[in-house]
Design an enzyme around this catalytic site. Structure first.
Site, PDB file in Angstrom:
ATOM      1  N   GLU A 139      -0.936  -3.550  -2.726  1.00  0.00           N
ATOM      2  CA  GLU A 139      -1.506  -2.210  -2.563  1.00  0.00           C
ATOM      3  C   GLU A 139      -0.461  -1.129  -2.795  1.00  0.00           C
ATOM      4  OE1 GLU A 139      -3.859   0.540   0.773  1.00  0.00           O
ATOM      5  OE2 GLU A 139      -3.079  -1.434   1.327  1.00  0.00           O
ATOM      6  N   GLU A 237     -11.808   2.882   2.767  1.00  0.00           N
ATOM      7  CA  GLU A 237     -10.764   2.837   3.791  1.00  0.00           C
ATOM      8  C   GLU A 237     -10.502   4.272   4.219  1.00  0.00           C
ATOM      9  OE1 GLU A 237      -6.816   0.171   4.415  1.00  0.00           O
ATOM     10  OE2 GLU A 237      -6.672   1.693   2.845  1.00  0.00           O
TER      11      GLU A 237
END
Length: 265
Positions: A139, A237
């Protein structure tokens, strides 16, 4: 057109965690979680939810010998946990993060030898994923607001590392919230990164809330992704700017793309 997932750590915070997962599942979304060691995996499995991703390590880093060994050891533990939930993707970062999201060992700038060490570690991680039949996703993060001192944080960095390893068991978790803060030019970024994307995560800027609360034109990004042929997972998210169910509706609306909209591009 896309598989939509919700990070259970950030919505329905008035509910116990297992009830959050069940609520997200009942609303028709897949579920993402962070540190699996903080949760009752048996209780989560009993919810019947489909889990999209979870953190793929407990400790370690990409650049030191001891850190790489710790990363591989705890990645193996994460693989076992993922198997209990049927979770196909495990998330990685440039280094271990503490409870506040800050690097355990901050680095101002990664040197050439650090880049080579990170590539070697990620190659080992990809081999581990291949043996387990899972995908590890690296990520990108932003260092300006949320994660100062994290090495290999920019999307350009994670893309360089993942493409250098070039394994189907190591992909990108392309977080567009972080990328907007650190780099911008999101539509060109997703087009460039498309061959290496394992998952996309979203939140708006500023505030890290659901699409439609900030400056990012997520419907345009959704159309670009659809036109480019992406059909994978997009995870919310984000914090809810108001009610969590409203945030989930806004997310779904932003990433609902008609065939006509693609044809007319």
């Amino acid at each position: 057109m896309f598989q939509l997932a919700i990070c259970a750590e950030m919505v329905f915070q008035d509910l116990p965690f297992v009830d959050r997962v069940r609520k997200i599942h009942d609303l028709g979304f897949q579920v993402e979680i962070w540190d699996w060691t903080r949760h009752d995996l048996n209780a989560l499995a009993r919810t019947g939810a489909r889990f999209s991703s979870m953190t793929g390590y407990i400790e370690g880093d990409l650049i030191t010998a001891a850190g790489a060994d710790a990363l591989l050891r705890t990645a193996e533990q994460s693989i076992e946990a993922a198997g209990r939930l049927g979770c196909p993707r495990l998330n990685l970062h440039g280094t271990g993060l503490d409870a506040a999201g800050l690097p355990v060992q901050p680095i101002a700038a990664a040197s050439g030898p650090m880049w080579l060490a990170a590539q070697r570690t990620l190659t080992r991680i990809a081999e581990l994923g291949q043996r387990a039949g899972l995908v590890f996703c690296l990520e990108n993060l932003n260092t300006e607001v949320d994660h100062p001192g994290v090495p290999f944080a920019r999307a350009a960095d994670t893309l360089a590392l993942v493409s250098a390893v070039d394994s189907p068991h190591l992909r990108l978790n392309l977080d567009l919230y972080h990328a907007q803060i650190g780099e911008g030019n999101l539509i060109e970024l997703v087009r460039r990164a498309l061959p290496y994307i394992g998952e996309i995560q979203v939140a708006d800027v500023p505030g890290r809330c659901e699409p439609g609360t900030g400056e990012i034109n997520y419907p345009a990004i959704a159309r670009a992704l659809a036109s480019a042929g992406y059909r994978g997972t997009i995870g919310l998210e984000a914090w809810a700017s108001g009610g969590s169910e409203q945030a989930l509706r806004r997310f779904r609306d932003a990433f609902t793309v008609s065939t006509e909209a693609i044809t007319n591009r």
